[in-house]
Design a protein around this motif. Structure first.
Motif, PDB file in Angstrom:
ATOM      1  N   LYS A 295     -13.639   1.155 -11.309  1.00 40.12           N
ATOM      2  CA  LYS A 295     -13.512   1.692 -12.419  1.00 40.12           C
ATOM      3  C   LYS A 295     -12.104   2.090 -13.027  1.00 40.12           C
ATOM      4  O   LYS A 295     -11.161   2.260 -12.147  1.00 40.12           O
ATOM      5  N   VAL A 296     -11.945   2.126 -14.140  1.00 41.90           N
ATOM      6  CA  VAL A 296     -10.722   2.474 -14.809  1.00 41.90           C
ATOM      7  C   VAL A 296     -10.809   3.604 -15.733  1.00 41.90           C
ATOM      8  O   VAL A 296     -11.792   3.373 -16.761  1.00 41.90           O
ATOM      9  N   VAL A 297     -10.234   4.534 -15.774  1.00 38.06           N
ATOM     10  CA  VAL A 297     -10.066   5.544 -16.662  1.00 38.06           C
ATOM     11  C   VAL A 297      -8.594   5.848 -17.223  1.00 38.06           C
ATOM     12  O   VAL A 297      -7.813   6.116 -16.306  1.00 38.06           O
ATOM     13  N   SER A 298      -8.468   6.048 -18.530  1.00 41.56           N
ATOM     14  CA  SER A 298      -7.286   5.944 -19.040  1.00 41.56           C
ATOM     15  C   SER A 298      -7.178   7.209 -20.119  1.00 41.56           C
ATOM     16  O   SER A 298      -8.269   7.745 -20.711  1.00 41.56           O
ATOM     17  N   THR A 299      -6.088   7.950 -20.253  1.00 41.68           N
ATOM     18  CA  THR A 299      -5.688   8.951 -21.123  1.00 41.68           C
ATOM     19  C   THR A 299      -4.434   8.563 -21.815  1.00 41.68           C
ATOM     20  O   THR A 299      -3.559   8.369 -21.177  1.00 41.68           O
ATOM     21  N   SER A 300      -4.348   8.864 -23.050  1.00 41.02           N
ATOM     22  CA  SER A 300      -3.297   8.768 -23.886  1.00 41.02           C
ATOM     23  C   SER A 300      -3.083  10.034 -24.407  1.00 41.02           C
ATOM     24  O   SER A 300      -3.776  10.598 -25.348  1.00 41.02           O
ATOM     25  N   ARG A 301      -1.771  10.703 -24.514  1.00 37.40           N
ATOM     26  CA  ARG A 301      -1.570  11.911 -25.129  1.00 37.40           C
ATOM     27  C   ARG A 301      -0.020  11.341 -25.742  1.00 37.40           C
ATOM     28  O   ARG A 301       0.495  10.224 -25.535  1.00 37.40           O
ATOM     29  N   ASP A 302       0.515  12.542 -26.546  1.00 37.21           N
ATOM     30  CA  ASP A 302       1.778  12.198 -26.983  1.00 37.21           C
ATOM     31  C   ASP A 302       2.699  11.823 -25.985  1.00 37.21           C
ATOM     32  O   ASP A 302       2.999  12.630 -25.181  1.00 37.21           O
ATOM     33  N   GLU A 303       3.285  10.968 -26.086  1.00 40.95           N
ATOM     34  CA  GLU A 303       4.454  10.267 -25.144  1.00 40.95           C
ATOM     35  C   GLU A 303       4.131   9.816 -23.847  1.00 40.95           C
ATOM     36  O   GLU A 303       4.845   9.313 -23.319  1.00 40.95           O
ATOM     37  N   VAL A 304       2.816  10.058 -23.423  1.00 37.44           N
ATOM     38  CA  VAL A 304       2.346   9.693 -22.137  1.00 37.44           C
ATOM     39  C   VAL A 304       1.231   9.023 -21.931  1.00 37.44           C
ATOM     40  O   VAL A 304       0.035   9.444 -22.874  1.00 37.44           O
ATOM     41  N   SER A 305       1.158   7.735 -21.331  1.00 36.97           N
ATOM     42  CA  SER A 305       0.003   7.058 -20.997  1.00 36.97           C
ATOM     43  C   SER A 305      -0.296   7.052 -19.473  1.00 36.97           C
ATOM     44  O   SER A 305       0.385   7.052 -18.650  1.00 36.97           O
ATOM     45  N   SER A 306      -1.589   7.338 -19.289  1.00 37.20           N
ATOM     46  CA  SER A 306      -2.040   7.665 -17.732  1.00 37.20           C
ATOM     47  C   SER A 306      -3.325   6.717 -17.696  1.00 37.20           C
ATOM     48  O   SER A 306      -4.392   7.002 -18.185  1.00 37.20           O
ATOM     49  N   VAL A 307      -3.168   5.797 -16.594  1.00 34.46           N
ATOM     50  CA  VAL A 307      -4.321   4.995 -16.313  1.00 34.46           C
ATOM     51  C   VAL A 307      -4.739   5.078 -14.957  1.00 34.46           C
ATOM     52  O   VAL A 307      -3.554   4.808 -14.123  1.00 34.46           O
ATOM     53  N   ASN A 308      -5.842   5.482 -14.726  1.00 33.26           N
ATOM     54  CA  ASN A 308      -6.159   5.531 -13.388  1.00 33.26           C
ATOM     55  C   ASN A 308      -7.281   4.363 -12.748  1.00 33.26           C
ATOM     56  O   ASN A 308      -8.149   4.321 -13.449  1.00 33.26           O
ATOM     57  N   ALA A 309      -6.938   3.696 -11.965  1.00 33.27           N
ATOM     58  CA  ALA A 309      -7.778   2.406 -11.389  1.00 33.27           C
ATOM     59  C   ALA A 309      -8.376   3.074 -10.107  1.00 33.27           C
ATOM     60  O   ALA A 309      -7.623   3.072  -8.933  1.00 33.27           O
ATOM     61  N   GLU A 310      -9.505   2.994  -9.914  1.00 29.54           N
ATOM     62  CA  GLU A 310     -10.289   3.142  -8.772  1.00 29.54           C
ATOM     63  C   GLU A 310     -10.872   2.043  -8.134  1.00 29.54           C
ATOM     64  O   GLU A 310     -11.684   1.170  -8.765  1.00 29.54           O
ATOM     65  N   PHE A 311     -10.650   1.889  -6.708  1.00 25.83           N
ATOM     66  CA  PHE A 311     -11.205   0.487  -5.931  1.00 25.83           C
ATOM     67  C   PHE A 311     -12.334   0.915  -4.971  1.00 25.83           C
ATOM     68  O   PHE A 311     -12.566   2.062  -4.989  1.00 25.83           O
ATOM     69  N   ASP A 312     -12.860  -0.344  -4.489  1.00 23.90           N
ATOM     70  CA  ASP A 312     -13.939  -0.242  -3.635  1.00 23.90           C
ATOM     71  C   ASP A 312     -13.307   0.436  -2.273  1.00 23.90           C
ATOM     72  O   ASP A 312     -12.277   0.400  -1.901  1.00 23.90           O
ATOM     73  N   PHE A 313     -14.373   1.099  -1.702  1.00 16.60           N
ATOM     74  CA  PHE A 313     -13.640   1.819  -0.188  1.00 16.60           C
ATOM     75  C   PHE A 313     -12.977   0.914   0.778  1.00 16.60           C
ATOM     76  O   PHE A 313     -12.423   0.953   1.650  1.00 16.60           O
ATOM     77  N   SER A 314     -13.663  -0.464   0.563  1.00 12.57           N
ATOM     78  CA  SER A 314     -13.257  -1.556   1.420  1.00 12.57           C
ATOM     79  C   SER A 314     -11.962  -2.185   1.304  1.00 12.57           C
ATOM     80  O   SER A 314     -11.313  -2.778   1.959  1.00 12.57           O
ATOM     81  N   LYS A 315     -11.428  -1.732   0.063  1.00 15.98           N
ATOM     82  CA  LYS A 315      -9.817  -2.172  -0.356  1.00 15.98           C
ATOM     83  C   LYS A 315      -8.864  -1.306   0.477  1.00 15.98           C
ATOM     84  O   LYS A 315      -8.777  -0.206  -0.222  1.00 15.98           O
ATOM     85  N   PRO A 316      -7.868  -1.649   1.101  1.00 17.05           N
ATOM     86  CA  PRO A 316      -6.895  -0.859   1.701  1.00 17.05           C
ATOM     87  C   PRO A 316      -6.162  -0.040   0.590  1.00 17.05           C
ATOM     88  O   PRO A 316      -5.768  -0.878  -0.465  1.00 17.05           O
ATOM     89  N   ILE A 317      -5.653   1.007   0.587  1.00 23.61           N
ATOM     90  CA  ILE A 317      -4.986   1.462  -0.415  1.00 23.61           C
ATOM     91  C   ILE A 317      -3.492   0.727  -0.663  1.00 23.61           C
ATOM     92  O   ILE A 317      -2.726   0.849  -1.797  1.00 23.61           O
ATOM     93  N   GLY A 318      -2.822   0.508   0.418  1.00 24.03           N
ATOM     94  CA  GLY A 318      -1.606  -0.191   0.281  1.00 24.03           C
ATOM     95  C   GLY A 318      -1.612  -1.578  -0.512  1.00 24.03           C
ATOM     96  O   GLY A 318      -0.916  -1.797  -1.120  1.00 24.03           O
ATOM     97  N   GLU A 319      -2.903  -2.233  -0.322  1.00 24.40           N
ATOM     98  CA  GLU A 319      -3.248  -3.545  -0.894  1.00 24.40           C
ATOM     99  C   GLU A 319      -3.608  -3.218  -2.414  1.00 24.40           C
ATOM    100  O   GLU A 319      -2.867  -3.796  -3.477  1.00 24.40           O
ATOM    101  N   ALA A 320      -4.166  -2.100  -2.626  1.00 21.49           N
ATOM    102  CA  ALA A 320      -4.496  -1.765  -4.109  1.00 21.49           C
ATOM    103  C   ALA A 320      -3.145  -1.120  -4.723  1.00 21.49           C
ATOM    104  O   ALA A 320      -3.077  -1.658  -5.945  1.00 21.49           O
ATOM    105  N   VAL A 321      -2.133  -0.651  -4.187  1.00 21.22           N
ATOM    106  CA  VAL A 321      -1.024  -0.267  -4.946  1.00 21.22           C
ATOM    107  C   VAL A 321      -0.175  -1.609  -5.026  1.00 21.22           C
ATOM    108  O   VAL A 321       0.458  -1.732  -6.437  1.00 21.22           O
ATOM    109  N   LEU A 322      -0.025  -2.566  -4.260  1.00 22.72           N
ATOM    110  CA  LEU A 322       0.431  -3.868  -4.167  1.00 22.72           C
ATOM    111  C   LEU A 322       0.211  -4.559  -5.776  1.00 22.72           C
ATOM    112  O   LEU A 322       0.576  -5.348  -6.461  1.00 22.72           O
ATOM    113  N   ASP A 323      -1.292  -4.608  -5.743  1.00 25.06           N
ATOM    114  CA  ASP A 323      -1.940  -5.502  -6.968  1.00 25.06           C
ATOM    115  C   ASP A 323      -1.456  -4.795  -8.299  1.00 25.06           C
ATOM    116  O   ASP A 323      -1.405  -5.354  -9.267  1.00 25.06           O
TER     117      ASP A 323
END
Length: 469
Positions: free
Chosen positions: A79-107
């Motif tokens: 899942k990808v959830v994004s929010t756009s506001r004045d001056e700020v963009s926020s994009v939240n990428a959610e991964f499957d439980f089987s994916k290590p968090i370190g690998e997700a950050v690197l991707d």
């Protein structure tokens, strides 16, 4: 030779095994990390991009959509959830439980690198944050000046971001410290336009002089026959007086300094946020644990260090405004209390139905042994002692007690039907008669739970610790 015959033939081996379980279980009882729930937050990575002066529509069109489109190509993304506001963009990428968090950050970092050239040049460098269960603060501290203290909140924030933060980070179980609440100190240089005009100085010259001087950088290496020397350019300002004495130019009229055309003072950054702790303005400190790190022990180490911290800074009041430990202790102690109540009630029920105190005592021994054996398994597993694992322990103890009652009652039945009562023979015959049925019943429950352990997603994360018990 079956288990019953072996146990009766080698009682000392059984006693030794029981003592090992008791010893390891007692050690695990005090050493197993305690938490409220198991880790159930899926791996998440948030990308924050700031473009000063841009409105929400431009941020969405020129930043958010580009980043979101690239992140959608990553493997394991759910899942990808994004929010756009004045001056700020926020994009939240959610991964499957089987994916290590370190690998997700690197991707995500690699994805941002691929589209960096497509983003506007005037954006600040995108910041990437990892979101896990460890992101939730263990404790929030509120730092405020004591009555009669001359310290300001800006001075307290300066201390919090330096000495206090460094001291807290040395505590066991603490991975990060986040300081917030506004009142960030800032050096303000207020120029006098009349003085600048009289001396023929522009605002650009003042800014260039400050930027050029306030620097610390390597300047090369000097080699000799026997040694080599690292040369460093040091020009960072140590105090306000050094800024005031900074020369702008040297003319026939003398040396022109910053203090001749401007006033230098220590102030605060424009307030964009604030924090109130226990009803008064304060500087807040969030204390975070590492991924899969202990919760309660980290909180206890911080609370034990607070008196020492207060003694080092007697004019600062340290207060805890948010704390996970009371809720964890309330729930875990309640579950532990329920377990011991179950032991007492089980013994009473057995005594009522079998009308034999000795039988009740024999069965009651299996309850703490089952509990301690489960604690040993939990200690060697990656899980914590929480509401889910305690629920699993209660269920497993119930199954063991149920089997114990069935076997014991059958042994007593054989013993009472014998013309010449023989306890050893009654134990062998009574156990062997129901052993297969009891084992089949317990294995049926285990087999039903095995698919849940590999169901994937949130159900697996929640139910696997329970099924392990």
């Amino acid at each position: 030779m079956n288990i019953t015959a072996f146990s009766m033939k080698n009682p000392y081996v059984v006693i030794a095994l029981v003592l090992v379980v008791v010893a390891l279980g007692a050690f695990a009882f005090f050493k197993t990390p305690t938490d409220l729930f198991p880790n159930t937050v899926p791996p998440q990575v948030v990308v924050i991009t700031v473009r000063p002066g841009s409105d929400a529509a431009d941020v969405a069109d020129k930043i958010t959509q580009i980043i979101e489109k690239e992140l959608n190509t990553l493997s394991g993304l759910t899942k990808v959830v994004s929010t756009s506001r004045d001056e700020v963009s926020s994009v939240n990428a959610e991964f499957d439980f089987s994916k290590p968090i370190g690998e997700a950050v690197l991707d995500v970092q690699n994805a941002i690198g691929r589209v960096r050239a497509q983003l506007p040049r005037d954006i600040l460098e995108p910041r990437i944050y990892r979101i896990t269960d460890a992101t939730r603060p263990l404790v929030t501290l509120a730092l405020s000046p004591k009555p009669g203290s001359t310290k300001t909140l800006a001075e307290i924030r300066l201390l919090a971001e330096n000495q206090i933060q460094d001291e807290i980070l040395t505590l066991p179980g603490v991975a990060d410290v986040d300081v917030f609440g506004g009142h960030q100190p800032e050096v303000k240089v207020r120029v006098d336009r009349d003085r600048m005009a009289a001396n023929g100085v522009s605002i650009g010259e003042v800014a260039a002089a400050l930027a050029k001087q306030n620097v610390s950088a390597p300047a090369g290496t000097i080699y000799s026959q026997q040694k080599e020397y690292l040369v460093k350019t040091t020009g960072e300002f140590a105090n306000l007086q050094q800024i005031r004495d900074l020369p702008l130019r040297n003319s026939n009229q003398g040396l022109l300094r910053i203090s001749d055309v401007a006033q230098v003072s220590l102030g605060e950054v424009e307030q964009r946020s604030l924090y109130h702790g226990n009803g008064k303005p304060a500087i807040a400190i969030n204390v975070l644990r590492p991924d899969n790190g202990p919760t309660v022990s980290a909180i206890q180490s911080l609370k034990g260090f607070l008196p020492q911290l207060a003694a080092q800074h007697p004019d600062i009041q340290f207060e805890i405004t948010d704390d996970q430990q009371p809720l964890i202790d309330l729930n875990v102690n309640g579950m532990r209390g329920s377990l011991w109540q179950a032991v007492v009630l089980t013994v009473l029920v057995i005594f009522v139905f079998l009308a034999d105190m000795r039988a009740a005592v024999v069965v009651s021994v299996s309850i703490p042994l089952a509990f301690l054996a489960s604690l040993v398994v939990l200690w060697f597993s990656p899980y914590t002692l929480n509401m889910v694992t305690l629920s699993g322990m209660i269920i497993s103890v119930g199954m063991v007690v149920d089997a114990s009652i069935v076997v014991l009652e059958n042994i007593y039945r054989h013993y009472r039907q014998m013309k010449h009562p023989d306890a050893a023979l009654a134990a062998r015959e009574g156990t062997s008669e129901v052993a297969m049925a009891v084992t089949a019943g317990m294995l049926t429950t285990v087999i039903v739970l095995i698919p849940v352990m590999f169901s994937g997603g949130y159900s697996q994360q929640t139910m696997r610790p329970l099924n392990l018990m």
